[in-house]
Design an enzyme around this catalytic site. Sequence first.
Site, PDB file in Angstrom:
ATOM      1  N   PRO A 201       0.830  -1.213   0.000  1.00  0.00           N
ATOM      2  CA  PRO A 201       0.000   0.000   0.000  1.00  0.00           C
ATOM      3  C   PRO A 201       0.856   1.251   0.000  1.00  0.00           C
ATOM      4  O   PRO A 201       2.049   1.204   0.321  1.00  0.00           O
ATOM      5  CB  PRO A 201      -0.812  -0.123   1.303  1.00  0.00           C
ATOM      6  CG  PRO A 201      -0.611  -1.510   1.785  1.00  0.00           C
ATOM      7  CD  PRO A 201       0.674  -1.998   1.221  1.00  0.00           C
ATOM      8  N   GLU A 423     -22.820   9.082  21.401  1.00  0.00           N
ATOM      9  CA  GLU A 423     -21.471   8.567  21.645  1.00  0.00           C
ATOM     10  C   GLU A 423     -21.412   7.753  22.936  1.00  0.00           C
ATOM     11  O   GLU A 423     -20.701   6.743  23.003  1.00  0.00           O
ATOM     12  CB  GLU A 423     -20.471   9.730  21.701  1.00  0.00           C
ATOM     13  CG  GLU A 423     -20.378  10.546  20.424  1.00  0.00           C
ATOM     14  CD  GLU A 423     -20.009   9.700  19.215  1.00  0.00           C
ATOM     15  OE1 GLU A 423     -19.317   8.678  19.372  1.00  0.00           O
ATOM     16  OE2 GLU A 423     -20.437  10.057  18.095  1.00  0.00           O
TER      17      GLU A 423
END
Length: 614
Positions: A201, A423
Amino acid sequence: MKARWWQGSLLYLLILVALLALAFSFFPVNKGPKEVDFYSFIDSAKGGQIDSIQQDGNTIIGVKDDKPVVKASFIGGTKDLMDSLRDAGVKLGADGIKFEVKTGGIDWGNLMLSFLPLVLFGALLFFLFRSARGANTQAFNFGKSRARLASGDKPTVTFADVAGIDESKGELQELVEFLKSPQKFLALGARIPRGLLLVGPPGCGKTLIAKATAGEAGVPFFSISGSEFVEMFVGVGASRVRDLFDQAKRNAPCIVFVDEIDAVGRHRGAGLGGGHDEREQTLNQILVEMDGFDSNTNVIVLAATNRPDILDPALLRPGRFDRHIVIDQPDINGRKAILDVHAKGKPMSSEANLDVIARQTPGFSGADLANLINEGAILAARRSRKDIGQKELEDSIDRVIAGPEKKGRVITKNEKEWIAYHETGHALAAKMLPNADPVHKISIVARGMMGGWTKFLPTEERHLETYERFKDEMIIGLAGRAAEQVVFGELTSGAQNDLERVTKIARRMIMELGMSQKLGPRTFGKREELVFLGKEIHEQQNYSDKIAEEIDAEVEELVKEAFSKATVIMTENKPRLKYVADYLIEKETIDDSTFEKLLNDPLPAPGLEAAPAS
């Protein structure tokens, strides 16, 4: 650079002077004496318009106050001219007009003015032809290689500067040993690989380890990008390839490094020009040069790419690129080693724990980790610190992943409550599930496109995922939406990214990993993806419409089951959910230790609104 500047300035100066000379030639400022016939000249002399007469060959000039005013032609000698003037009544001598004869000298002023345009145009043509010849020389240089040569005497990068890819360094260490002592291998009949392809990558260190290989071997290092071979002119790419390998043979032993070789190494026959495509001609020349080395020629080709799937098979076969070295994203030990390399020479605080940072950065490449340390140093300088602390490093992780903080973003009180409960729902569900990673931070400070986020800290490096872990991950992903519904009885658009991620997990479980209870251990659909980039290009449906309906039903069942379990967790722990969310609304950020304390604190009595202790 200075010589070119002076040449250009002189050329423009010559053009300007030539134009001025032409202007003076065609449009003279001073037209000189008036030309008249001999009788008019006599009238001017008798009328007192001239005070002296000059004879210059067959031309007579009348002068007044030292300036020529009239001129005429007269064929004959000086005595004949003087007699003609006296006969016409012109007084000559001391009591009349002064008479003199010019000796016939050259009028350099008029001569220079006449020839100056020719001289200037000649100089102008000389510079133009010289420039054209230089441009012609540049045209011939198109076929020369543009590879940059780095001497191996003073290596700037060695294997000590490369961390996190020990296996790849071991592969390349053999290459270094061959370049240093080739006779040890040749005595056993061994042939060194002619080419090594570095695959991985972006940002994982392919170019860095190629430079380190040349630095360790102490040999010349030619580096060039694949895109630098091809130009707009036909045949330039192949010519540059030939020139590059000619230079390499003259400097052997050496290393030739071609970065982003997929720019010229794609499958042949895919271009618009067919077999005559310029890029394919360049590739053909690379194939010939790589397979045409003598057995004792110590020239080794390194190439890097993150798209090995599009390379031509003839380029990948043994004899050209014999070895393919995969340089993948580092594991936790590799990330720790990379962080140590980039932290070297920087003032790190005693509280900075790079082991914790390595655990928080799964999926980070070497370039990401280098950027992380740099962002930490920038944050420390912005906060007027003398060293880089743990908080700066953790804040830089958040900045690299999600973007900078947006504390100035104006949000309403209701939106802040929605985000806080959302959250907190993620964090609370992760705490209640056995296969979830520990919560490291909860924040409702906006970053990038996110209004808030919950960060987890993996306890170990995982390479395999289980069915139960996938299900728990889906529950955690939907727990934010479940918290909104349990507390407010209404849903918002804040869970869009969560829904996409959960749906993707469920579809992957059914279609790719064979985790369906009804369809069994099968895969469905043929996908074409960019290797190492994780981007899907195309999906070919190789199953019936009936199977497609069953896949949709399975995905729907998994998602509904996960949302149902998330809702149960939020309902059973609603008081704790509200307790933690209220603290998060007040403080905006909760770390792992504070979160554990909030989970263990006694809850306030019903009806009381006492805030938890800080």
